[in-house]
Design an enzyme around this catalytic site. Sequence first.
Site, PDB file in Angstrom:
ATOM      1  N   ASP A  77       8.261 -22.136  -9.916  1.00 15.30           N
ATOM      2  CA  ASP A  77       7.004 -22.557 -10.516  1.00 15.30           C
ATOM      3  C   ASP A  77       7.030 -22.184 -11.986  1.00 15.30           C
ATOM      4  OD1 ASP A  77       5.229 -19.901 -10.857  1.00 15.30           O
ATOM      5  OD2 ASP A  77       6.261 -19.776  -8.931  1.00 15.30           O
ATOM      6  N   ASP A 173      -4.692 -21.107  -7.174  1.00 12.85           N
ATOM      7  CA  ASP A 173      -4.158 -19.790  -7.515  1.00 12.85           C
ATOM      8  C   ASP A 173      -5.318 -18.821  -7.749  1.00 12.85           C
ATOM      9  OD1 ASP A 173      -3.047 -17.566  -8.743  1.00 12.85           O
ATOM     10  OD2 ASP A 173      -2.285 -18.655 -10.489  1.00 12.85           O
ATOM     11  N   GLU A 175      -5.926 -14.816  -8.415  1.00 11.26           N
ATOM     12  CA  GLU A 175      -5.373 -13.495  -8.707  1.00 11.26           C
ATOM     13  C   GLU A 175      -6.229 -12.823  -9.774  1.00 11.26           C
ATOM     14  OE1 GLU A 175      -1.549 -13.807 -10.942  1.00 11.26           O
ATOM     15  OE2 GLU A 175      -1.758 -15.949 -10.480  1.00 11.26           O
TER      16      GLU A 175
END
Length: 279
Positions: A77, A173, A175
């Site tokens: 990625d 995503d 985080e």
Amino acid sequence: ELQIILDHIIMHMICDFFFFQAEDGIRDFCLSRGLGDVYKRQEYMGSQILKRMQKLFLVICLAALCINVTQAAIGVDVSIFSDLISVDKFKCLRNQGFEFIIIQIFNGGIGLNKHFAQNYRNAKAAGFNDITAYTFNCNNCGNNNPPSKPMNLIAQYLRDNKISLTNNRLWLDYEPCTRCWLDLASNFNYIVSQAKYVSEVLGFHPGIYTSKYSWEDIVGSRSSPELTKFPLWYAHYDNTKSFADTELGRFAGWTNPVMKQYAGDIMNCNLDVDYNWRP
């Protein structure tokens, strides 16, 4: 492991061939006490045996092909900070055996990745056929609310550039980062709402990218089937291409992760990439 599976399939095929075709006399052939009997029966059984063996060989070949298709794959990625990536750099990665690419399309603190479309085309030109996208969003980041807003921007961008993600997969995503998130309950509601919107309204096939400790930092111990029905791509930098780290890949209701980010911030082909593995 693949060879063991193939051997198992072949053994079943052989048993089926020799023991369960009594109407064609194959059971009698199996009961032969020696090769002499086989040769004596050649004229009578030759054509039928040949046909059976041809079918058996075809089935074995197809089984081997199917197993090969499901072999594990590695990919990388790349973030929005990679800017424009040349075809040559993607070829450099492809020549090392990486089979899929996940490109960041949106960053909560920046917005859309203006290079995504060209990077997608360059990856295609380099020989990558499995290309998906990931987006980082946060409820305390500008222009990220309501949770549907960045998703609509992504969907419109893909339509405008006539881009189809592999399996229509968009990775979400989640985080920690400085001043990105609010309280645990608000964070959780934001994530659930966003994932549902991406799936039910926009029609993407979302997946969740996070880690056990990132998840706990953002939402605590919260979990919901509204989220765990989506595949999990988790991060654990142990440089191991397996799900052997059971406790780190199974949390918050997820029990069967589909992909692991096993190494991060690797300089390769003059790019900062993360390494990923899937079975």
